[in-house]
Write a protein that holds these residues in place. Structure first.
Motif, PDB file in Angstrom:
ATOM      1  N   HIS A 244       0.868  -1.180   0.000  1.00 39.95           N
ATOM      2  CA  HIS A 244       0.000   0.000   0.000  1.00 39.95           C
ATOM      3  C   HIS A 244       0.906   1.231   0.000  1.00 39.95           C
ATOM      4  O   HIS A 244       2.104   1.145   0.318  1.00 39.95           O
ATOM      5  CB  HIS A 244      -0.915  -0.002   1.228  1.00 39.95           C
ATOM      6  CG  HIS A 244      -2.006   1.005   1.191  1.00 39.95           C
ATOM      7  ND1 HIS A 244      -2.794   1.231   0.085  1.00 39.95           N
ATOM      8  CD2 HIS A 244      -2.461   1.882   2.138  1.00 39.95           C
ATOM      9  CE1 HIS A 244      -3.676   2.162   0.346  1.00 39.95           C
ATOM     10  NE2 HIS A 244      -3.493   2.580   1.593  1.00 39.95           N
ATOM     11  N   GLU A 318     -11.420   2.032   2.402  1.00 38.37           N
ATOM     12  CA  GLU A 318     -11.556   2.238   0.966  1.00 38.37           C
ATOM     13  C   GLU A 318     -10.435   1.521   0.221  1.00 38.37           C
ATOM     14  O   GLU A 318     -10.649   0.899  -0.814  1.00 38.37           O
ATOM     15  CB  GLU A 318     -11.524   3.746   0.647  1.00 38.37           C
ATOM     16  CG  GLU A 318     -12.621   4.561   1.306  1.00 38.37           C
ATOM     17  CD  GLU A 318     -14.010   4.203   0.798  1.00 38.37           C
ATOM     18  OE1 GLU A 318     -14.131   3.803  -0.380  1.00 38.37           O
ATOM     19  OE2 GLU A 318     -14.977   4.328   1.579  1.00 38.37           O
ATOM     20  N   ARG A 319      -9.250   1.646   0.762  1.00 42.88           N
ATOM     21  CA  ARG A 319      -8.066   0.994   0.218  1.00 42.88           C
ATOM     22  C   ARG A 319      -7.160   0.610   1.384  1.00 42.88           C
ATOM     23  O   ARG A 319      -7.195   1.265   2.438  1.00 42.88           O
ATOM     24  CB  ARG A 319      -7.313   1.935  -0.741  1.00 42.88           C
ATOM     25  CG  ARG A 319      -8.012   2.249  -2.035  1.00 42.88           C
ATOM     26  CD  ARG A 319      -7.133   3.046  -3.007  1.00 42.88           C
ATOM     27  NE  ARG A 319      -6.533   4.220  -2.383  1.00 42.88           N
ATOM     28  CZ  ARG A 319      -5.206   4.463  -2.347  1.00 42.88           C
ATOM     29  NH1 ARG A 319      -4.364   3.618  -2.896  1.00 42.88           N
ATOM     30  NH2 ARG A 319      -4.744   5.560  -1.776  1.00 42.88           N
ATOM     31  N   PRO A 320      -6.338  -0.422   1.234  1.00 31.69           N
ATOM     32  CA  PRO A 320      -6.146  -1.270   0.056  1.00 31.69           C
ATOM     33  C   PRO A 320      -7.320  -2.242  -0.124  1.00 31.69           C
ATOM     34  O   PRO A 320      -8.116  -2.444   0.796  1.00 31.69           O
ATOM     35  CB  PRO A 320      -4.868  -2.026   0.376  1.00 31.69           C
ATOM     36  CG  PRO A 320      -4.886  -2.132   1.873  1.00 31.69           C
ATOM     37  CD  PRO A 320      -5.475  -0.829   2.355  1.00 31.69           C
ATOM     38  N   LYS A 321      -7.396  -2.849  -1.294  1.00 29.01           N
ATOM     39  CA  LYS A 321      -8.428  -3.831  -1.556  1.00 29.01           C
ATOM     40  C   LYS A 321      -8.099  -5.125  -0.813  1.00 29.01           C
ATOM     41  O   LYS A 321      -7.005  -5.670  -0.959  1.00 29.01           O
ATOM     42  CB  LYS A 321      -8.554  -4.101  -3.062  1.00 29.01           C
ATOM     43  CG  LYS A 321      -9.007  -2.876  -3.861  1.00 29.01           C
ATOM     44  CD  LYS A 321     -10.369  -2.368  -3.374  1.00 29.01           C
ATOM     45  CE  LYS A 321     -10.836  -1.168  -4.191  1.00 29.01           C
ATOM     46  NZ  LYS A 321     -12.109  -0.598  -3.647  1.00 29.01           N
ATOM     47  N   GLU A 360     -10.014   8.008   3.866  1.00 28.02           N
ATOM     48  CA  GLU A 360      -8.752   7.252   3.814  1.00 28.02           C
ATOM     49  C   GLU A 360      -7.731   7.798   4.816  1.00 28.02           C
ATOM     50  O   GLU A 360      -6.539   7.906   4.536  1.00 28.02           O
ATOM     51  CB  GLU A 360      -8.172   7.218   2.401  1.00 28.02           C
ATOM     52  CG  GLU A 360      -9.086   6.513   1.414  1.00 28.02           C
ATOM     53  CD  GLU A 360      -8.422   6.223   0.086  1.00 28.02           C
ATOM     54  OE1 GLU A 360      -7.227   5.857   0.091  1.00 28.02           O
ATOM     55  OE2 GLU A 360      -9.095   6.357  -0.960  1.00 28.02           O
TER      56      GLU A 360
END
Length: 374
Positions: A244, A318-321, A360
């Motif tokens: 990330h 939201e991130r990382p996936k 995020e």
């Protein structure tokens, strides 16, 4: 010392009736062996099976090492012992797969007895009068003085029982016979009446009744944790290093998912949270790997007589996936806790761009753990 459980289940069990061997027949809606394997959760397990039963064994979803059986019970046990030779295992508990009602307390007593000698086995003193019979009539009596009814698991130090099996000339009634032939003293540990061996059709009804009559305590625990982002190039999530453009900030490695799960287990036990057991004010835990905390929680559960039925971790970001890494996370958590992967769930969701996770600024995690005590 590392202990492994050898579960012997290669026989055909024809006296129990039915179209399939008794260890694969249903008991309270599950195969007999599923109950037996659960009894040894947390230990390294070796399951000795008939070659024709591999598909059934794989369908159990257990992490037990599968070893092919031999023509005799002694040969089957030796195959399992040889499979452990050269490993870090130092003690073994050898158990009949058709004894699904063995309790955690009995397993613990056998393991503890090996601290004081090379071999120990559970047994019940014979209390009934004993007769000899011929042609369906009583032909004499037999003193019950000094007689015991043998049970399993029978515990041994691996090196000694492996050497004993290698030297044994043929079949034996059980592993105590093999041990005694090699000159090993075997301590008698009090057995349990409920630790029955399923042999005849009526034994299944008795086992069902025992299962229904056992008191079962179920504990649920919830955990919630949050960590903010900081500069970095990866995050640790549920034991997996995920690339990330940021890292998570925390006193330890900031594995937010593992922290939530650890707190869920502590919560189910009513034993506080991570901060109670590993205070952030203590510098020795700075940068610590989170598996230390999770392993401590699950070991505490076992010491209190509980096993993990299942757990569920949800990562909110939201991130990382998370999706591409979810299976690896399940496997990592299962390995740390010493449970089957099918007992562990990891999933993720977003907060629809709302709140600090939506901006995020960090990752949140919630977790639920179910512990069962029988």
């Amino acid at each position: 010392m590392t202990t492994a459980a050898i579960i012997v289940a290669a026989g055909r069990g024809s006296r129990a009736g039915g179209e399939i061997p008794k260890q694969w027949q249903s008991l309270a809606g599950r195969p007999v062996l599923a109950h037996t394997l659960d009894a040894f959760a947390g230990l390294r397990r070796v399951l000795v099976i008939h070659p024709g039963d591999r598909a059934r064994a794989e369908a159990l979803g257990s992490d037990a090492l599968l070893v092919g059986g031999a023509d005799t019970r002694a040969g089957s046990v030796r195959n399992a012992l040889e499979a452990l030779a050269g490993s870090d295992v130092t003690r073994v508990l050898i158990h009949d797969g058709a004894r699904p009602l063995v309790s955690p307390a009995l397993i613990a007593r056998i393991a503890a007895a090996l601290d004081h000698g090379p071999a120990a086995a559970p047994a019940l003193a014979v209390t009934d009068a004993l007769w000899r019979g011929e042609a369906g009539v009583v032909s004499g009596t037999q003193s019950r003085e000094g007689l015991w009814r043998a049970q399993t698991p029978q515990g041994f130090r691996l090196a000694e029982i492996l050497a004993a099996h290698r030297a044994h000339p043929g079949e034996a009634a059980d592993d105590v016979e093999v041990a005694r032939a090699a000159g090993l003293p075997v301590a008698i540990v009090p057995g349990e009446e409920d630790n029955i061996k399923l042999t005849f059709p009526g034994d299944f009804a008795r086992a069902e009744a025992i299962l229904k009559g056992r008191g079962m305590e179920i504990r649920l625990g919830n955990g919630f944790d949050v960590h903010a982002f900081t500069e970095g190039d990866h995050v640790w999530l549920c034991g997996v290093k995920v690339p990330h453009d940021k890292a998570l900030l925390g006193h330890s490695d900031a594995d937010v998912g593992m922290h939530a799960l650890t707190d869920a287990i502590y919560g189910a036990l009513a034993q506080g949270d991570i901060g109670r057991h590993f205070p952030p004010s203590d510098p020795q835990w700075k940068g610590a790997e989170s598996h230390i905390f999770l392993r401590h929680a699950i070991e505490m559960a076992r010491e209190m007589g509980f096993t993990l039925s299942n757990c569920d971790v949800t990562l909110i970001c939201e991130r990382p996936k998370v999706g591409p890494h979810a299976e690896a996370m399940r496997r990592a958590l299962a390995a740390i806790m010493g449970v089957e992967v099918h007992r562990v769930s990891v999933k993720a969701t977003t907060s629809e761009r709302l709140g600090f996770t939506g901006r995020e600024e960090g990752i949140a995690a919630i977790a639920t753990a179910t512990l069962v005590q029988q």
